[in-house]
Write an enzyme that holds these catalytic residues in place. Structure first.
Site, PDB file in Angstrom:
ATOM      1  N   CYS A  62      -0.163   9.602  -6.374  1.00 44.41           N
ATOM      2  CA  CYS A  62      -0.821  10.734  -5.551  1.00 44.41           C
ATOM      3  C   CYS A  62      -1.451  10.485  -3.910  1.00 44.41           C
ATOM      4  O   CYS A  62      -2.040   8.894  -4.454  1.00 44.41           O
ATOM      5  CB  CYS A  62      -1.676  12.389  -6.346  1.00 44.41           C
ATOM      6  N   LYS A 109       0.463  -1.060   0.176  1.00 40.07           N
ATOM      7  CA  LYS A 109      -0.021   0.386   0.187  1.00 40.07           C
ATOM      8  C   LYS A 109       0.959   0.803  -0.027  1.00 40.07           C
ATOM      9  O   LYS A 109       0.873   2.196  -0.456  1.00 40.07           O
ATOM     10  CB  LYS A 109      -1.043   0.030   1.058  1.00 40.07           C
ATOM     11  N   ASP A 110       2.478   1.401   0.464  1.00 44.98           N
ATOM     12  CA  ASP A 110       2.910   2.342   0.314  1.00 44.98           C
ATOM     13  C   ASP A 110       3.660   2.354  -1.124  1.00 44.98           C
ATOM     14  O   ASP A 110       4.330   3.674  -1.379  1.00 44.98           O
ATOM     15  CB  ASP A 110       4.465   2.359   1.012  1.00 44.98           C
ATOM     16  N   ARG A 163       2.866   5.841  17.017  1.00 45.13           N
ATOM     17  CA  ARG A 163       1.549   5.982  17.146  1.00 45.13           C
ATOM     18  C   ARG A 163       0.968   5.263  18.179  1.00 45.13           C
ATOM     19  O   ARG A 163       0.007   5.815  18.810  1.00 45.13           O
ATOM     20  CB  ARG A 163       0.877   5.196  15.277  1.00 45.13           C
ATOM     21  N   ARG A 192       1.627  10.242  12.582  1.00 45.08           N
ATOM     22  CA  ARG A 192       2.390   9.634  11.974  1.00 45.08           C
ATOM     23  C   ARG A 192       3.185   9.156  12.874  1.00 45.08           C
ATOM     24  O   ARG A 192       3.263   9.331  13.713  1.00 45.08           O
ATOM     25  CB  ARG A 192       2.876  11.352  11.439  1.00 45.08           C
ATOM     26  N   ARG A 217      -7.846   8.164   3.238  1.00 45.98           N
ATOM     27  CA  ARG A 217      -9.171   7.254   2.698  1.00 45.98           C
ATOM     28  C   ARG A 217      -9.620   7.093   4.250  1.00 45.98           C
ATOM     29  O   ARG A 217     -10.694   6.775   3.931  1.00 45.98           O
ATOM     30  CB  ARG A 217      -8.037   5.604   2.608  1.00 45.98           C
ATOM     31  N   ARG A 218      -8.500   6.544   5.202  1.00 44.01           N
ATOM     32  CA  ARG A 218      -9.268   6.648   6.272  1.00 44.01           C
ATOM     33  C   ARG A 218     -10.002   8.252   6.811  1.00 44.01           C
ATOM     34  O   ARG A 218     -11.376   7.467   7.856  1.00 44.01           O
ATOM     35  CB  ARG A 218      -8.478   5.772   7.354  1.00 44.01           C
TER      36      ARG A 218
END
Length: 309
Positions: free
Chosen positions: A244, A85-86, A157, A151, A133-134
């Protein structure tokens, strides 16, 4: 098992966060079991260094992979292991994803010291995430919540959560499970509540595209159905400008030989409603998976989603 003397050594470029190292060491162990001599090249990326701004404001997903790609290009490393996903939807010329491994849990996890689920949060509670998205999906579920940037690596986190800066945070379930932090998951969001990001939970291995020897070495680690699924998901993102940072979700689920692909797009400013689209087809090749993703992206745009870039 083939003897290591018959195989060239492999150097894995990896970020130095605990999760990235787990992923690289996982691949290292699998390759070593097949007779390869494998070492790690730990690196710090710009995405790891810039923690005071959201990724969408400082360059997006590519911040986590550029330095690793430079190491591949310069010959200091042979492969790079990424959370898929990155990885940007378009790789630079000369680079390729040579292997997609079997997926872990693709869902998002709700993490909170005092509340068991999103529904139990009090009105106006602060929830941490830097994922656009979240953010839009949380706002669709609970418009009253205050979504604040978050972040840092997983441990950072969790520390910020435990210090009381947030009532809850949302993290990828896969990362928590890989780090042995299952107990921090209070609940998981089913895809019907919060659709996962394209590729979430899957590991991708990047190489210089001309390295056929590495493609051959990595082939036994690949998982065909995961590869087909994430190809469809990433096709949605690519068609929508997903290299993006944008508020986009795409997630595929198999039923027999048929892949059902769902996607969602949201407006971070809240001016436009959440848009959803889906499609399904029999998928047996990467081209068929890509075509399904492009079709679903077209339905998203027809329903009002706005492509980025």
């Amino acid at each position: 098992m083939t003897t290591s003397s018959a195989l060239p050594p492999i150097v894995i470029a990896t970020r130095e966060s605990q999760l990235a190292l787990w992923q690289a060491e996982h691949v290292q162990a699998l390759l070593a079991a097949r007779g390869h001599s494998v070492s790690l090249l730990g690196m710090t990326t710009r995405g790891d260094q810039i923690l005071d701004r959201t990724l969408s404001k400082v360059g997006g997903k590519g911040l986590f992979v550029k330095e690793l790609e430079v190491a591949l290009e310069e010959g200091r490393a042979d492969i790079a292991v990424h959370s898929l996903k990155d990885v940007p939807m378009e790789l630079p010329d000369g680079f390729a994803l040579a292997c997609i491994m079997e997926r872990e849990d693709p869902r998002d996890a709700f993490v909170s010291p005092h509340h068991a689920s999103l529904d139990e949060l009090p009105q106006g509670a602060v929830v941490g995430t830097s994922s656009l998205r979240r953010q839009v999906l949380l706002q669709a579920l609970r418009p009253d919540l205050k979504i604040e940037p978050l972040r840092g690596n997983v441990q950072t986190r969790l520390r910020k959560l435990d210090e009381g800066q947030y009532a809850a945070i949302v993290l990828a379930a896969a990362g928590l499970k890989r780090l042995g932090l299952h107990e921090r998951i209070r609940s998981v969001f089913e895809p019907g509540q919060m659709l996962p990001a394209a590729g979430q939970g899957a590991l991708g291995i990047e190489i210089r595209s001309q390295r056929q020897d590495l493609r051959d070495a990595l082939a036994p680690l690949a998982h065909e159905r995961t590869w087909l699924t994430v190809t469809a998901e990433r096709a949605v993102s690519r068609a929508m400008g997903g290299s993006c940072s944008m508020p986009l979700a795409a997630h595929g689920v198999w039923s027999g030989d048929t892949l059902r692909l769902q996607a969602a797009w949201g407006d971070v400013e809240g001016r436009l409603p959440l848009v959803r689209a889906e499609g399904s087809s029999r998928v047996a090749t990467l081209d068929e998976a890509d075509a399904l993703g492009l079709a679903v992206a077209g339905r998203l745009r027809a329903a009002g989603a706005v492509a980025a870039c």
